[in-house]
Design a protein around this motif. Structure first.
Motif, PDB file in Angstrom:
ATOM      1  N   ILE A  35      23.351  60.855   2.137  1.00  0.00           N
ATOM      2  CA  ILE A  35      22.416  59.729   2.080  1.00  0.00           C
ATOM      3  C   ILE A  35      21.238  59.941   3.025  1.00  0.00           C
ATOM      4  O   ILE A  35      20.134  59.485   2.759  1.00  0.00           O
ATOM      5  N   CYS A  40      18.902  54.729  -2.199  1.00  0.00           N
ATOM      6  CA  CYS A  40      19.985  53.795  -1.863  1.00  0.00           C
ATOM      7  C   CYS A  40      19.428  52.458  -1.389  1.00  0.00           C
ATOM      8  O   CYS A  40      19.946  51.401  -1.764  1.00  0.00           O
ATOM      9  N   TYR A  94      26.196  53.506   2.042  1.00  0.00           N
ATOM     10  CA  TYR A  94      24.845  53.175   2.502  1.00  0.00           C
ATOM     11  C   TYR A  94      24.896  52.231   3.708  1.00  0.00           C
ATOM     12  O   TYR A  94      24.219  52.457   4.713  1.00  0.00           O
TER      13      TYR A  94
END
Length: 97
Positions: free
Chosen positions: A10, A19, A82
């Motif tokens: 991420i 995200c 996230y």
């Protein structure tokens, strides 16, 4: 809120932005992401594939106004990852103050 956990997948700028954008919506179309991020189709597709392979994004082909479109949704697993990643970033920032 998820436990803080830094996620290298991420963390890359464009995947983090994907995200962030998908976390605030029920779904987001590929074209909207492309416009907002200013990426080529191939670059955006690569980032989406990486997030999808990890189970963070769900892809769905839909037809709207006679055109096929790709709609993306952040999965529960993706949302937890996230949120955990952003919590880890906040911890890093706070520990340096």
């Amino acid at each position: 809120m998820s436990d803080p956990l830094f996620d290298p997948l991420i963390h890359a700028r464009h995947r983090l932005q994907i995200c962030a954008i998908t976390s605030t919506a029920t779904h987001v179309e590929f074209g909207e992401l492309q416009d907002r991020l200013g990426l080529s189709k191939s670059a955006l597709s690569k980032h989406i594939s990486q997030l999808t392979e990890q189970g963070y994004l769900h892809q769905e082909q839909i037809t709207r106004a006679g055109r096929s479109r790709l709609r993306l949704t952040l999965t529960d697993r993706g949302r937890r990852a996230y949120e955990g990643h952003t919590a880890a970033l906040r911890e890093i920032i706070e520990s340096t103050r």
